[in-house]
Write an enzyme that holds these catalytic residues in place. Sequence first.
Site, PDB file in Angstrom:
ATOM      1  N   HIS A  10      -2.276   2.527  -5.852  1.00  0.00           N
ATOM      2  CA  HIS A  10      -3.227   1.435  -5.641  1.00  0.00           C
ATOM      3  C   HIS A  10      -3.453   0.633  -6.918  1.00  0.00           C
ATOM      4  O   HIS A  10      -3.689  -0.579  -6.866  1.00  0.00           O
ATOM      5  CB  HIS A  10      -4.548   1.984  -5.106  1.00  0.00           C
ATOM      6  CG  HIS A  10      -5.194   1.071  -4.110  1.00  0.00           C
ATOM      7  ND1 HIS A  10      -4.583   0.693  -2.927  1.00  0.00           N
ATOM      8  CD2 HIS A  10      -6.387   0.417  -4.126  1.00  0.00           C
ATOM      9  CE1 HIS A  10      -5.377  -0.127  -2.258  1.00  0.00           C
ATOM     10  NE2 HIS A  10      -6.473  -0.325  -2.965  1.00  0.00           N
ATOM     11  N   ARG A  50      -0.766  -1.824  -7.059  1.00  0.00           N
ATOM     12  CA  ARG A  50      -1.056  -2.897  -6.098  1.00  0.00           C
ATOM     13  C   ARG A  50      -2.071  -3.870  -6.704  1.00  0.00           C
ATOM     14  O   ARG A  50      -1.937  -5.090  -6.582  1.00  0.00           O
ATOM     15  CB  ARG A  50      -1.577  -2.289  -4.795  1.00  0.00           C
ATOM     16  CG  ARG A  50      -2.023  -3.294  -3.730  1.00  0.00           C
ATOM     17  CD  ARG A  50      -2.349  -2.514  -2.459  1.00  0.00           C
ATOM     18  NE  ARG A  50      -3.218  -3.225  -1.542  1.00  0.00           N
ATOM     19  CZ  ARG A  50      -2.793  -4.088  -0.611  1.00  0.00           C
ATOM     20  NH1 ARG A  50      -1.507  -4.358  -0.512  1.00  0.00           N
ATOM     21  NH2 ARG A  50      -3.650  -4.667   0.201  1.00  0.00           N
ATOM     22  N   LYS A  52      -2.519  -2.070   7.805  1.00  0.00           N
ATOM     23  CA  LYS A  52      -3.689  -1.513   8.478  1.00  0.00           C
ATOM     24  C   LYS A  52      -3.850  -2.132   9.858  1.00  0.00           C
ATOM     25  O   LYS A  52      -3.603  -3.315  10.063  1.00  0.00           O
ATOM     26  CB  LYS A  52      -4.945  -1.787   7.639  1.00  0.00           C
ATOM     27  CG  LYS A  52      -5.032  -0.938   6.377  1.00  0.00           C
ATOM     28  CD  LYS A  52      -6.364  -1.135   5.687  1.00  0.00           C
ATOM     29  CE  LYS A  52      -6.520  -0.196   4.499  1.00  0.00           C
ATOM     30  NZ  LYS A  52      -7.826  -0.347   3.822  1.00  0.00           N
ATOM     31  N   ARG A  69       0.853  -1.180   0.000  1.00  0.00           N
ATOM     32  CA  ARG A  69       0.000   0.000   0.000  1.00  0.00           C
ATOM     33  C   ARG A  69       0.895   1.238   0.000  1.00  0.00           C
ATOM     34  O   ARG A  69       2.048   1.185   0.435  1.00  0.00           O
ATOM     35  CB  ARG A  69      -0.906   0.021   1.229  1.00  0.00           C
ATOM     36  CG  ARG A  69      -1.888  -1.144   1.342  1.00  0.00           C
ATOM     37  CD  ARG A  69      -2.728  -1.005   2.604  1.00  0.00           C
ATOM     38  NE  ARG A  69      -3.716  -2.057   2.744  1.00  0.00           N
ATOM     39  CZ  ARG A  69      -3.534  -3.186   3.429  1.00  0.00           C
ATOM     40  NH1 ARG A  69      -2.380  -3.384   4.060  1.00  0.00           N
ATOM     41  NH2 ARG A  69      -4.486  -4.091   3.507  1.00  0.00           N
ATOM     42  N   TYR A  99     -10.231  -9.914  -6.838  1.00  0.00           N
ATOM     43  CA  TYR A  99      -9.238 -10.123  -7.894  1.00  0.00           C
ATOM     44  C   TYR A  99      -9.524 -11.355  -8.750  1.00  0.00           C
ATOM     45  O   TYR A  99      -8.764 -11.669  -9.654  1.00  0.00           O
ATOM     46  CB  TYR A  99      -7.839 -10.238  -7.278  1.00  0.00           C
ATOM     47  CG  TYR A  99      -7.399  -8.953  -6.644  1.00  0.00           C
ATOM     48  CD1 TYR A  99      -7.024  -7.858  -7.425  1.00  0.00           C
ATOM     49  CD2 TYR A  99      -7.401  -8.799  -5.264  1.00  0.00           C
ATOM     50  CE1 TYR A  99      -6.649  -6.668  -6.844  1.00  0.00           C
ATOM     51  CE2 TYR A  99      -7.022  -7.602  -4.678  1.00  0.00           C
ATOM     52  CZ  TYR A  99      -6.650  -6.545  -5.476  1.00  0.00           C
ATOM     53  OH  TYR A  99      -6.288  -5.364  -4.899  1.00  0.00           O
ATOM     54  N   HIS A 101      -4.781  -8.654   3.676  1.00  0.00           N
ATOM     55  CA  HIS A 101      -6.231  -8.539   3.847  1.00  0.00           C
ATOM     56  C   HIS A 101      -6.676  -9.349   5.060  1.00  0.00           C
ATOM     57  O   HIS A 101      -6.338 -10.529   5.184  1.00  0.00           O
ATOM     58  CB  HIS A 101      -6.963  -9.056   2.607  1.00  0.00           C
ATOM     59  CG  HIS A 101      -6.840  -8.163   1.420  1.00  0.00           C
ATOM     60  ND1 HIS A 101      -7.073  -8.582   0.125  1.00  0.00           N
ATOM     61  CD2 HIS A 101      -6.530  -6.846   1.326  1.00  0.00           C
ATOM     62  CE1 HIS A 101      -6.903  -7.582  -0.711  1.00  0.00           C
ATOM     63  NE2 HIS A 101      -6.567  -6.513  -0.009  1.00  0.00           N
TER      64      HIS A 101
END
Length: 297
Positions: free
Chosen positions: A232, A235, A167, A143, A267, A258
């Site tokens: 992004h 990514r 995150k 990210r 994806y 994730h």
Amino acid sequence: MSGTIEDFLALLAAERGAAANTLAAYRRDLTAAEELLGDLSQADGEALSSLGKAWAHLAPSSVSRKSSALRQFYGFLAEEGIRSDDPSPALPRPAARRPLPKILSHDQVDALFLRVEEEAASSKPVSVRLLALLELLYGSGLRATELVSLPLSAVPRDAPFLTVTGKGDQARMVPVSERAVQALSRWLEVREGEGRFLFPSRGKHISRVRLFQMLKELAVRANIPPEKVSPHVLRHAFATHLLEGGADLRVLQTLLGHADISTTQIYTHVDAARLVTLVNERHPLANASLARRPKGD
């Protein structure tokens, strides 16, 4: 902003480990709603339903995000005993389709690298830095925030892995390709500035905004529409191209950091024809003929 919002944000930070960017987004959405309705802790269902009209000009995804923030806020009020009711069912619930992520083709990625490698041949620090940044964005799927805030100590030495804080301050290991290791070595040779960050700038690190700008400028120089390129998007390209190459979805989930595999499943928008080809070529029975069935079956 009311004290209940501050208490809610403090809970997100302390108990859920919400990242600074996440907290800032919640703060913006809740403050904006409070400007429309007054003290949110006192708002009733009728007041919340009126937000649908106020948000009519927004994209469905934005309405969903705002409604989600408010639902969590009222859940917090109920759990803390501040309210005995939950008015959040009155919030707008748009039936938003999650858009497919923008991606770059292999040719477009090649064009970006060809251009930046030509520029980095000059050994100018800004060009070598951009090469290292691009290698880590596309080669490791970082990210933007994870990339610009990498500490100098994260540079791999004995093992080709980076320790990345994502995150919610969750750490994960991501592989670094041989190309990226070479690009990082070149960058460290010409790196200017001091401090603990790998990509320093003005006593701290380069900003996400500056990273975004550098990629747009590179896209123009590579004859790619700049609106197609962002951190992004690179990514997304990393994830999609790995999946096309046969990567397992669970592995991809780990690489991307994730928390929920449903986020990674976006994806799977790969070409249907490629999936058919994959089954025909890779399935154990692909090259086996059907057994002759007995007569009468």
